[in-house]
Design a protein around this motif. Structure first.
Motif, PDB file in Angstrom:
ATOM      1  N   THR A  41       0.815  -1.093   0.348  1.00  0.00           N
ATOM      2  CA  THR A  41      -0.104   0.183  -0.261  1.00  0.00           C
ATOM      3  C   THR A  41       1.033   1.397   0.330  1.00  0.00           C
ATOM      4  O   THR A  41       0.561   2.058  -0.876  1.00  0.00           O
ATOM      5  CB  THR A  41      -0.807   0.121   0.761  1.00  0.00           C
ATOM      6  OG1 THR A  41      -1.786  -1.561   1.129  1.00  0.00           O
ATOM      7  CG2 THR A  41      -1.889   1.548   1.498  1.00  0.00           C
ATOM      8  N   GLN A 143      -1.440  -3.184  -7.249  1.00  0.00           N
ATOM      9  CA  GLN A 143      -2.860  -3.247  -7.099  1.00  0.00           C
ATOM     10  C   GLN A 143      -3.399  -4.465  -7.055  1.00  0.00           C
ATOM     11  O   GLN A 143      -3.887  -5.417  -6.390  1.00  0.00           O
ATOM     12  CB  GLN A 143      -4.080  -1.938  -7.714  1.00  0.00           C
ATOM     13  CG  GLN A 143      -5.111  -2.262  -7.712  1.00  0.00           C
ATOM     14  CD  GLN A 143      -5.045  -1.703  -5.692  1.00  0.00           C
ATOM     15  OE1 GLN A 143      -5.151  -1.030  -5.589  1.00  0.00           O
ATOM     16  NE2 GLN A 143      -5.757  -2.493  -4.562  1.00  0.00           N
ATOM     17  N   ILE A 146      -1.799  -6.754  -3.726  1.00  0.00           N
ATOM     18  CA  ILE A 146      -2.480  -6.466  -3.026  1.00  0.00           C
ATOM     19  C   ILE A 146      -3.676  -6.530  -3.093  1.00  0.00           C
ATOM     20  O   ILE A 146      -4.046  -7.471  -1.692  1.00  0.00           O
ATOM     21  CB  ILE A 146      -3.338  -4.282  -2.801  1.00  0.00           C
ATOM     22  CG1 ILE A 146      -1.490  -3.382  -2.777  1.00  0.00           C
ATOM     23  CG2 ILE A 146      -4.020  -4.168  -1.502  1.00  0.00           C
ATOM     24  CD1 ILE A 146      -2.066  -1.939  -2.433  1.00  0.00           C
TER      25      ILE A 146
END
Length: 247
Positions: A41, A143, A146
């Protein structure tokens, strides 16, 4: 305090369940995916900032390019008008002709300089576009990582939560079978002693603090009634006597 030996033994069962619940809580909190998601993040935030900066630079270059191209067009139109005047023969004065020719030459030089500016801005814009594209791909990649780590974390948490719910239910059943005053003492000691309120007396040692009991303390416990709730002199936890106590 007095309690039936069987009730004291059930404290060990309760303690085992509480230890397992502590372990599950620690496992949930310490899942590697938590640190992985936090790190990714941070990377994503940095990449998004860089991507926005690259997009902003590309947008600024686009405006600068438009302005430079307009300047080139204005100079070109003015030069074309002057050349038309020169070619038409409308200017007959040698002085005016010389002045017009100088202006045409100056405009040609100005146009060349402005066209160089356009090329330089176009190169910077292209470079910014490439960076923005590369950063967009990296943002998408991070992303995705994640999302993958989040899915793994959620699956692990769901499994832990399921086991926790089962053990919590079992704990409720065991706790309900322990006399209220004994349970209250156990809970108080468990809060004070880092989650361990009752421990087995095993081979003359307290399994709570791992200390061997002194002879005088062992003698006192040896002669205590079976329903007497004894405590460790060292850590003050409830000591539960079993056939393995070494008494």
């Amino acid at each position: 305090m007095n309690a039936e030996p069987a009730d004291q033994i059930r404290l060990l069962d309760l303690q085992d369940l509480d230890v397992r619940l502590q372990q599950l809580a620690h496992k949930r909190k310490s899942l590697p995916e938590h640190a992985e998601i936090e790190s990714l993040t941070r990377d994503l935030t940095q990449l998004r900032d860089l991507h926005v900066a690259a997009q902003t630079e590309e947008s600024d270059c686009a405006r600068e390019q438009t302005k430079a191209e307009q300047d080139v067009d204005q100079v070109r139109q003015r030069a074309a008008r002057d050349q038309k005047r020169l070619d038409s023969g409308a200017v007959s004065s040698p002085k005016d002709l010389e002045s017009l020719q100088r202006e045409i030459a100056s405009l040609a030089k100005r146009q060349g300089n402005l066209e160089d500016v356009v090329l330089e801005v176009m190169e910077r814009r292209e470079s910014a576009q490439e960076r923005a594209g590369e950063l967009a791909e990296r943002v998408t990649s991070v992303q995705s990582r994640i999302d993958d780590a989040t899915a793994r974390r959620d699956a692990a948490c769901a499994e832990i939560d399921g086991e926790t719910a089962t053990i919590t239910k079992e704990r409720g059943v065991v706790a309900a079978s322990v006399p209220a005053d004994l349970l209250k003492l156990y809970e108080k000691l468990r809060e004070q002693q880092g989650g361990i309120g009752a421990a087995k007396l095993y081979a003359r040692s307290c399994q709570g603090c791992r200390q061997e009991l002194a002879i005088t303390e062992l003698n006192e416990i040896r002669h205590a009634a079976p329903d007497t709730v004894v405590r460790c002199e060292n850590c003050r936890r409830i000591l539960v006597r079993t056939s393995d106590s070494g008494l």
